[in-house]
Design a protein around this motif. Sequence first.
Motif, PDB file in Angstrom:
ATOM      1  N   MET A   1       0.842  -1.190   0.000  1.00  0.00           N
ATOM      2  CA  MET A   1       0.000   0.000   0.000  1.00  0.00           C
ATOM      3  C   MET A   1       0.883   1.247   0.000  1.00  0.00           C
ATOM      4  N   ASN A   2       0.459   2.230  -0.748  1.00  0.00           N
ATOM      5  CA  ASN A   2       1.155   3.513  -0.815  1.00  0.00           C
ATOM      6  C   ASN A   2       0.367   4.528   0.003  1.00  0.00           C
ATOM      7  N   ILE A   3       0.674   4.599   1.283  1.00  0.00           N
ATOM      8  CA  ILE A   3      -0.081   5.506   2.147  1.00  0.00           C
ATOM      9  C   ILE A   3       0.383   6.949   1.973  1.00  0.00           C
ATOM     10  N   LEU A   4       1.674   7.157   1.897  1.00  0.00           N
ATOM     11  CA  LEU A   4       2.194   8.517   1.813  1.00  0.00           C
ATOM     12  C   LEU A   4       2.575   8.931   0.404  1.00  0.00           C
ATOM     13  N   ASN A   5       2.734   7.970  -0.494  1.00  0.00           N
ATOM     14  CA  ASN A   5       3.133   8.282  -1.868  1.00  0.00           C
ATOM     15  C   ASN A   5       1.896   8.258  -2.770  1.00  0.00           C
ATOM     16  N   TYR A   6       1.097   9.327  -2.695  1.00  0.00           N
ATOM     17  CA  TYR A   6      -0.158   9.352  -3.432  1.00  0.00           C
ATOM     18  C   TYR A   6       0.045   9.392  -4.945  1.00  0.00           C
ATOM     19  N   LYS A   7       1.171   9.932  -5.399  1.00  0.00           N
ATOM     20  CA  LYS A   7       1.427   9.967  -6.843  1.00  0.00           C
ATOM     21  C   LYS A   7       1.617   8.548  -7.386  1.00  0.00           C
ATOM     22  N   GLN A   8       2.350   7.733  -6.641  1.00  0.00           N
ATOM     23  CA  GLN A   8       2.529   6.347  -7.059  1.00  0.00           C
ATOM     24  C   GLN A   8       1.199   5.596  -7.001  1.00  0.00           C
ATOM     25  N   LEU A   9       0.403   5.867  -5.974  1.00  0.00           N
ATOM     26  CA  LEU A   9      -0.900   5.231  -5.864  1.00  0.00           C
ATOM     27  C   LEU A   9      -1.781   5.607  -7.050  1.00  0.00           C
ATOM     28  N   ALA A  10      -1.771   6.863  -7.440  1.00  0.00           N
ATOM     29  CA  ALA A  10      -2.559   7.294  -8.592  1.00  0.00           C
ATOM     30  C   ALA A  10      -2.129   6.553  -9.858  1.00  0.00           C
ATOM     31  N   GLU A  11      -0.825   6.385 -10.027  1.00  0.00           N
ATOM     32  CA  GLU A  11      -0.323   5.639 -11.187  1.00  0.00           C
ATOM     33  C   GLU A  11      -0.751   4.176 -11.115  1.00  0.00           C
ATOM     34  N   LYS A  23      -8.040  -1.863  -2.167  1.00  0.00           N
ATOM     35  CA  LYS A  23      -8.995  -0.750  -2.177  1.00  0.00           C
ATOM     36  C   LYS A  23      -9.848  -0.768  -0.921  1.00  0.00           C
ATOM     37  N   LEU A  24     -10.203  -1.970  -0.447  1.00  0.00           N
ATOM     38  CA  LEU A  24     -10.948  -2.091   0.800  1.00  0.00           C
ATOM     39  C   LEU A  24     -10.164  -1.461   1.942  1.00  0.00           C
TER      40      LEU A  24
END
Length: 97
Positions: A1-11, A23-24
């Motif tokens: 999970m990418n908790i602090l790296n929202y840019k990586q999560l968006a990708e 996602k849950l």
Amino acid sequence: MNILNYKQLAEDLRDHKVSEREKLYYIIGTVVRSTPLLIPSAPANHDDITSELVGIFILILLTILGTIFIYRKNQQSDGKNFIERYVCLSFPISIIG
């Protein structure tokens, strides 16, 4: 999970690299993080703070358990589009319920 790296999560979301189970976890995190914002400020009588905290805890617990229940029901169906279904169905169900 990418908790602090929202840019990586968006990708990862764009590239379909995030599972429905992940996602849950994100939605549970969002619920836990935002639920206290829905609670009115602490009562003027500080003797009632314990009941307020118990109420907040119960609200968070029920929300988490309900979200997990809905996730499992979605998995029994086709297991797809959990977040979309959760968000879209929450509005009318909150009005009816």
